[in-house]
Design a protein around this motif. Structure first.
Motif, mmCIF file in Angstrom:
data_model
loop_
_atom_site.group_PDB
_atom_site.id
_atom_site.type_symbol
_atom_site.label_atom_id
_atom_site.label_comp_id
_atom_site.label_asym_id
_atom_site.label_seq_id
_atom_site.Cartn_x
_atom_site.Cartn_y
_atom_site.Cartn_z
ATOM 1 N N SER A 94 24.768 30.417 32.564
ATOM 2 C CA SER A 94 25.473 29.146 32.807
ATOM 3 C C SER A 94 26.566 29.320 33.848
ATOM 4 O O SER A 94 27.076 28.339 34.397
ATOM 5 C CB SER A 94 26.038 28.589 31.499
ATOM 6 N N ARG A 95 26.938 30.567 34.136
ATOM 7 C CA ARG A 95 27.928 30.827 35.201
ATOM 8 C C ARG A 95 27.326 31.718 36.292
ATOM 9 O O ARG A 95 28.015 32.532 36.887
ATOM 10 C CB ARG A 95 29.181 31.481 34.618
ATOM 11 N N ALA A 98 28.131 35.386 36.206
ATOM 12 C CA ALA A 98 29.465 35.910 36.520
ATOM 13 C C ALA A 98 29.917 36.834 35.391
ATOM 14 O O ALA A 98 29.552 36.646 34.229
ATOM 15 C CB ALA A 98 30.449 34.758 36.685
ATOM 16 N N SER A 134 27.184 36.374 40.237
ATOM 17 C CA SER A 134 28.129 35.705 41.149
ATOM 18 C C SER A 134 29.517 36.345 41.095
ATOM 19 O O SER A 134 30.503 35.701 41.444
ATOM 20 C CB SER A 134 28.195 34.212 40.835
ATOM 21 N N GLY A 135 29.591 37.605 40.663
ATOM 22 C CA GLY A 135 30.861 38.330 40.715
ATOM 23 C C GLY A 135 31.696 38.135 39.481
ATOM 24 O O GLY A 135 31.186 37.881 38.386
ATOM 25 N N SER A 136 33.001 38.267 39.649
ATOM 26 C CA SER A 136 33.914 38.044 38.515
ATOM 27 C C SER A 136 33.840 36.594 38.076
ATOM 28 O O SER A 136 33.716 35.701 38.919
ATOM 29 C CB SER A 136 35.358 38.272 38.959
ATOM 30 N N ASP A 137 33.983 36.381 36.784
ATOM 31 C CA ASP A 137 34.135 35.023 36.273
ATOM 32 C C ASP A 137 35.465 34.483 36.821
ATOM 33 O O ASP A 137 36.526 35.053 36.541
ATOM 34 C CB ASP A 137 34.143 35.075 34.741
ATOM 35 N N LEU A 138 35.378 33.404 37.589
ATOM 36 C CA LEU A 138 36.590 32.905 38.249
ATOM 37 C C LEU A 138 37.627 32.416 37.241
ATOM 38 O O LEU A 138 38.831 32.441 37.521
ATOM 39 C CB LEU A 138 36.224 31.803 39.247
ATOM 40 N N GLY A 182 31.766 40.517 43.390
ATOM 41 C CA GLY A 182 31.534 41.680 42.526
ATOM 42 C C GLY A 182 30.050 41.916 42.275
ATOM 43 O O GLY A 182 29.632 43.055 42.013
ATOM 44 N N TRP A 214 35.804 46.870 43.121
ATOM 45 C CA TRP A 214 34.996 47.588 42.130
ATOM 46 C C TRP A 214 34.308 48.806 42.766
ATOM 47 O O TRP A 214 33.280 49.269 42.280
ATOM 48 C CB TRP A 214 33.927 46.664 41.532
HETATM 49 C C1 BCO Z 1 36.444 42.165 42.671
HETATM 50 C C2 BCO Z 1 35.533 41.043 42.298
HETATM 51 C C3 BCO Z 1 35.695 39.854 43.198
HETATM 52 C C4 BCO Z 1 34.860 38.653 42.798
HETATM 53 O O1 BCO Z 1 33.780 38.811 42.324
HETATM 54 S S1 BCO Z 1 35.538 37.118 43.034
HETATM 55 C C5 BCO Z 1 34.239 36.002 42.594
HETATM 56 C C6 BCO Z 1 33.302 35.803 43.739
HETATM 57 N N1 BCO Z 1 32.307 34.848 43.407
HETATM 58 C C7 BCO Z 1 32.416 33.550 43.725
HETATM 59 O O2 BCO Z 1 33.391 33.126 44.285
HETATM 60 C C8 BCO Z 1 31.244 32.669 43.320
HETATM 61 C C9 BCO Z 1 31.662 31.207 43.213
HETATM 62 N N2 BCO Z 1 30.490 30.417 42.950
HETATM 63 C C10 BCO Z 1 29.723 29.885 43.913
HETATM 64 O O3 BCO Z 1 29.940 30.107 45.092
HETATM 65 C C11 BCO Z 1 28.596 28.994 43.467
HETATM 66 O O4 BCO Z 1 28.804 28.622 42.129
HETATM 67 C C12 BCO Z 1 27.217 29.693 43.583
HETATM 68 C C13 BCO Z 1 27.193 31.036 42.865
HETATM 69 C C14 BCO Z 1 26.884 29.881 45.069
HETATM 70 C C15 BCO Z 1 26.127 28.811 42.937
HETATM 71 O O5 BCO Z 1 26.182 27.535 43.503
HETATM 72 P P1 BCO Z 1 25.251 26.384 42.896
HETATM 73 O O6 BCO Z 1 23.842 26.847 42.871
HETATM 74 O O7 BCO Z 1 25.579 25.134 43.651
HETATM 75 O O8 BCO Z 1 25.687 26.271 41.382
HETATM 76 P P2 BCO Z 1 27.097 25.830 40.781
HETATM 77 O O9 BCO Z 1 28.184 26.072 41.760
HETATM 78 O O10 BCO Z 1 26.972 24.451 40.235
HETATM 79 O O11 BCO Z 1 27.262 26.916 39.621
HETATM 80 C C16 BCO Z 1 26.648 26.761 38.368
HETATM 81 C C17 BCO Z 1 27.728 27.002 37.349
HETATM 82 O O12 BCO Z 1 28.110 28.360 37.450
HETATM 83 C C18 BCO Z 1 29.531 28.436 37.558
HETATM 84 N N3 BCO Z 1 29.876 29.653 38.315
HETATM 85 C C19 BCO Z 1 29.256 30.149 39.392
HETATM 86 N N4 BCO Z 1 29.875 31.252 39.791
HETATM 87 C C20 BCO Z 1 30.897 31.449 38.955
HETATM 88 C C21 BCO Z 1 31.909 32.440 38.853
HETATM 89 N N5 BCO Z 1 31.953 33.491 39.696
HETATM 90 N N6 BCO Z 1 32.798 32.345 37.849
HETATM 91 C C22 BCO Z 1 32.744 31.326 36.959
HETATM 92 N N7 BCO Z 1 31.805 30.360 37.019
HETATM 93 C C23 BCO Z 1 30.904 30.432 38.011
HETATM 94 C C24 BCO Z 1 29.901 27.156 38.286
HETATM 95 O O13 BCO Z 1 31.254 26.862 38.101
HETATM 96 C C25 BCO Z 1 28.984 26.178 37.608
HETATM 97 O O14 BCO Z 1 29.530 25.851 36.348
HETATM 98 P P3 BCO Z 1 29.568 24.330 35.853
HETATM 99 O O15 BCO Z 1 28.138 23.913 35.777
HETATM 100 O O16 BCO Z 1 30.326 23.575 36.876
HETATM 101 O O17 BCO Z 1 30.234 24.393 34.515
#
Ligand code: BCO
Length: 331
Positions: A94-95, A98, A134-138, A182, A214
């Motif tokens: 669902s995330r 993440a 998708s990495g860390s849970d935001l 991540g 990481w």
């Molecule tokens: C040192 C570690 C650094 C890190 O990892 S920082 C985190 C880096 N990752 C991100 O910023 C990913 C952010 N997410 C996105 O860009 C997009 O959600 C993604 C993955 C491209 C998917 O896009 P779509 O296919 O349009 O789907 P969507 O956005 O509606 O996502 C579906 C549900 O998943 C959730 N989700 C995706 N990536 C998440 C995350 N990293 N943490 C928490 N929740 C996350 C998103 O909020 C959505 O939830 P909901 O349906 O709105 O409740």
């Protein structure tokens, strides 16, 4: 421990090595932990955290704190198969898979399981529901956005992913969908990366005002070189399979659903791909990984010593004797 190992003065040489080299050596030789060679603070650290970690508990790592503070939800599922291949699944669909805090702790526990899997030969790391991670849970990132908690999370994940990479198993990241942030870092903690035809690996950290934490940057430089790593991190470039193959981040591309029948599911394709590298008895395959790992991580002189010691574990062993008895020809 072999007698030659004791005879050649490894103990005193090891004591003079930098800490990082001693960590790799101890990861490669768990038996050392029981010996006086890894005694003292270093030995206690490794016994507590298992071999191959980078940081110790004295830096304030605390599993329960990470589990509670950095959000619950999701799981890391491990299935060990009789074939000697284990499948580790990042499961938080669902995330977009993440990593919550509890998943970080789960991952550490599953890596511990794999460190003790004597029959293991290979590992596939995949995401649930056809996307990688998708990495860390935001939400967790927001909750622990202060520097102290960020450092703890960073060190905890570096420890776990370093241990994952140092497992005596040949590991493959099966990348479907997206591997972001991540998640991209996680792919670099495997020996190989296989990409589905429509998949993307992207180090999106710069967009988040971050750099990898990481261990992903250090590993990426080893995999694709510093020029390409700079481009991927500085440009937050999307790596599709073609680009991945070109720069050496991807080791293979899976057949898409439109491919002729028989290619199998992505997981079956990954198992088939991996199976050619893990044919044979577990001790021999584990030895293969150990000599490559030491060559990858240790200075040459230490890598050579390690190679000798690993060689000693298979020389005259059951697989070696059987091969000699069968007079096999390598045609
Ligand atoms: C040192 C570690 C650094 C890190 O990892 S920082 C985190 C880096 N990752 C991100 O910023 C990913 C952010 N997410 C996105 O860009 C997009 O959600 C993604 C993955 C491209 C998917 O896009 P779509 O296919 O349009 O789907 P969507 O956005 O509606 O996502 C579906 C549900 O998943 C959730 N989700 C995706 N990536 C998440 C995350 N990293 N943490 C928490 N929740 C996350 C998103 O909020 C959505 O939830 P909901 O349906 O709105 O409740």
């Amino acid at each position: 421990m072999s007698s030659s190992f004791q005879r050649d003065g490894f103990q005193s040489n090891t004591a003079r090595l930098p800490l990082s080299s001693r960590m790799v050596l101890c990861a490669l030789r768990p038996q050392l932990l029981k010996s006086s060679r890894c005694a003292g603070a270093w030995g206690r650290l490794l016994q507590r955290q298992s071999s191959g970690s980078v940081y110790s508990n004295i830096h304030g790592l605390n599993q329960e704190e990470i589990r509670e503070k950095a959000f619950p939800g999701g799981s890391i599922d491990l299935h060990k198969h009789d074939s000697g291949i284990a499948v580790l699944t990042i499961n938080n669909p669902s995330r977009m898979n993440a990593f919550s805090g509890s998943m970080m702790v789960d991952l550490e526990e599953q890596v511990s399981q794999l460190e003790n899997w004597t029959d293991g030969k290979g590992l596939i790391v995949q995401g649930a529901a056809e996307t990688f991670c998708s990495g860390s849970d935001l939400n967790a990132v927001r909750a622990i956005s202060n520097p102290q908690d960020g450092m703890k999370m960073c060190m905890f994940m570096q420890n776990t992913l370093t241990r994952l990479l140092r497992l005596p198993l040949i590991s493959v990241a099966l990348v479907e969908g997206r591997a972001l942030g991540g998640g991209a870092e996680l792919t670099t903690a495997c020996d190989f990366r296989l990409m589905a035809s429509d998949s993307v690996i992207q180090f999106v950290h710069k967009h988040m005002g971050l750099v990898p934490g990481w261990g992903g940057a250090a590993r990426l430089v080893h995999i694709v070189g510093s020029q390409n790593a700079l481009k991927l991190l500085g440009g937050t470039l999307k790596v599709d399979p073609k680009f991945g193959l070109q720069i050496g981040l991807a080791d293979g591309v899976l057949e898409g659903p439109q491919a002729e029948e028989g290619a199998g599911t992505p997981l079956q394709q990954a198992e088939n791909w991996l199976s050619r590298y893990i044919k044979g008895p577990a001790p021999v395959i584990q030895a293969v990984k150990k000599v490559v790992l030491s060559g990858r991580e240790l200075p040459l002189s230490e890598a050579l010593r390690t190679e000798k010691d690993v060689f000693g574990t298979v020389w005259g062993g059951p697989a070696n004797l059987q091969a000699l008895a069968s007079k096999s020809k390598h045609k």
